[in-house]
Design an enzyme around this catalytic site. Sequence first.
Site, PDB file in Angstrom:
ATOM      1  N   SER A 209       4.257 -10.049   4.498  1.00  0.00           N
ATOM      2  CA  SER A 209       3.566 -10.973   3.376  1.00  0.00           C
ATOM      3  C   SER A 209       4.276 -11.223   2.009  1.00  0.00           C
ATOM      4  O   SER A 209       4.939  -9.985   1.931  1.00  0.00           O
ATOM      5  CB  SER A 209       2.269 -10.401   3.134  1.00  0.00           C
ATOM      6  OG  SER A 209       1.707 -11.090   2.190  1.00  0.00           O
TER       7      SER A 209
ATOM      8  N   TYR B 252      -4.232  -3.317   1.592  1.00  0.00           N
ATOM      9  CA  TYR B 252      -3.502  -4.355   2.410  1.00  0.00           C
ATOM     10  C   TYR B 252      -2.110  -4.428   1.993  1.00  0.00           C
ATOM     11  O   TYR B 252      -1.129  -4.310   2.919  1.00  0.00           O
ATOM     12  CB  TYR B 252      -4.212  -5.652   2.202  1.00  0.00           C
ATOM     13  CG  TYR B 252      -3.698  -6.814   2.791  1.00  0.00           C
ATOM     14  CD1 TYR B 252      -3.737  -7.202   4.256  1.00  0.00           C
ATOM     15  CD2 TYR B 252      -2.885  -7.582   2.129  1.00  0.00           C
ATOM     16  CE1 TYR B 252      -3.086  -8.035   4.711  1.00  0.00           C
ATOM     17  CE2 TYR B 252      -2.387  -8.860   2.457  1.00  0.00           C
ATOM     18  CZ  TYR B 252      -2.493  -8.991   4.080  1.00  0.00           C
ATOM     19  OH  TYR B 252      -1.826 -10.280   4.751  1.00  0.00           O
TER      20      TYR B 252
ATOM     21  N   LYS C 170       1.706  -4.251   4.335  1.00  0.00           N
ATOM     22  CA  LYS C 170       2.630  -5.348   4.413  1.00  0.00           C
ATOM     23  C   LYS C 170       4.032  -4.859   3.725  1.00  0.00           C
ATOM     24  O   LYS C 170       5.093  -5.345   4.377  1.00  0.00           O
ATOM     25  CB  LYS C 170       2.257  -6.738   3.541  1.00  0.00           C
ATOM     26  CG  LYS C 170       1.009  -7.135   4.307  1.00  0.00           C
ATOM     27  CD  LYS C 170       1.448  -7.763   5.582  1.00  0.00           C
ATOM     28  CE  LYS C 170       0.282  -7.938   6.388  1.00  0.00           C
ATOM     29  NZ  LYS C 170       0.531  -8.652   7.842  1.00  0.00           N
TER      30      LYS C 170
END
Length: 256
Positions: free
Chosen positions: A146, A159, A163
């Site tokens: 991401s 999160y 990534k």
Amino acid sequence: MLLADKSVIITGASRGIGRAAAIECARQGANVVIGYSGSPSSRAAVDELIQEIEALGRRAVAVGAPAEDPDTGQLLVDAAVEQFGGVDVFVNNAGICPFHSFLDMPRQTYLDTVNTNLNGAFFAVQAAANQMKRQGRGGAIIAVSSISALVGGGMQTHYTPTKAGLLSLMQSCAVALGPYGIRCNALLPGTIETDINKEDLADQKKRDYMAGRTPLGRLGRPEDLAGPLVFLASDMAQYVTGASLLVDGGMYVNLQ
Ligand SMILES: NC(=O)C1=CN([C@@H]2O[C@H](COP(=O)(O)OP(=O)(O)OC[C@H]3O[C@@H](n4cnc5c(N)ncnc54)[C@H](O)[C@@H]3O)[C@@H](O)[C@H]2O)C=CC1
Ligand SMILES: C[C@H](O)[C@@H]1OC(=O)[C@H](O)[C@@H]1O
């Protein structure tokens, strides 16, 4: 066709980016193992996807197993070997992003996010790589990382490290697996409208802000990722490994 007769595994392919990738891979000549969570509520979408791929003249099989389970990667590989004779491309795409503030992050939310997005990916990539090594004809591994591997998010403290971890995993695997002709790359989507951010983007102010930050003037669609992903999977990218491909409409470079 860029992926003629290739055997491709994609995790989290029931919807969103994974689904768009599965369809484009099939359009480019690949047979596809569709990894999905195994939840009965996803099954109708998976069956529809299989039909769509078959209508393109390719084959598809579904394997329902949770991404966080260290055994799931091997199940996906076994299905690809049994149905399509091997694995040429492995795409680690499954992921969750339950937006939450940092100071009161529930322990389980953090653990679920890391287990689903990163720990499961490690074992799945390992299973795919061992199969590719056994086959002796190289292969391509792609992790859907991401833009969040590069920048922070106050509601994404659980999160963004996953990534960044996926990006790092692809870099190290590129080194470890290069001698076997296995290329490993990271795909870095920007903000793409899917179920993962439906709630977040329901806030019109946030949505306008995210679109406004994007030089190309709109949020992304799952199909925007399909071409770049096929490129990384294909022989067009035969000398590309350890790379990261940002597909964000220019959002990252837009400071002022
Ligand atoms: N939508 C976006 O703006 C961006 C998405 N991404 C990444 O793209 C990937 C795909 O997400 P989207 O298509 O956007 O969202 P989505 O929510 O539409 O798709 C996620 C997929 O992962 C599957 N999945 C979730 N938990 C799972 C589990 N425990 N086991 C197996 N499968 C599971 C879901 O069933 C679904 O098929 C994710 O890794 C996400 O982090 C990266 C950057 C931006
Ligand atoms: C879920 C987010 O909206 C999305 O996922 C990411 O990786 C980026 O942070 C996007 O904005």
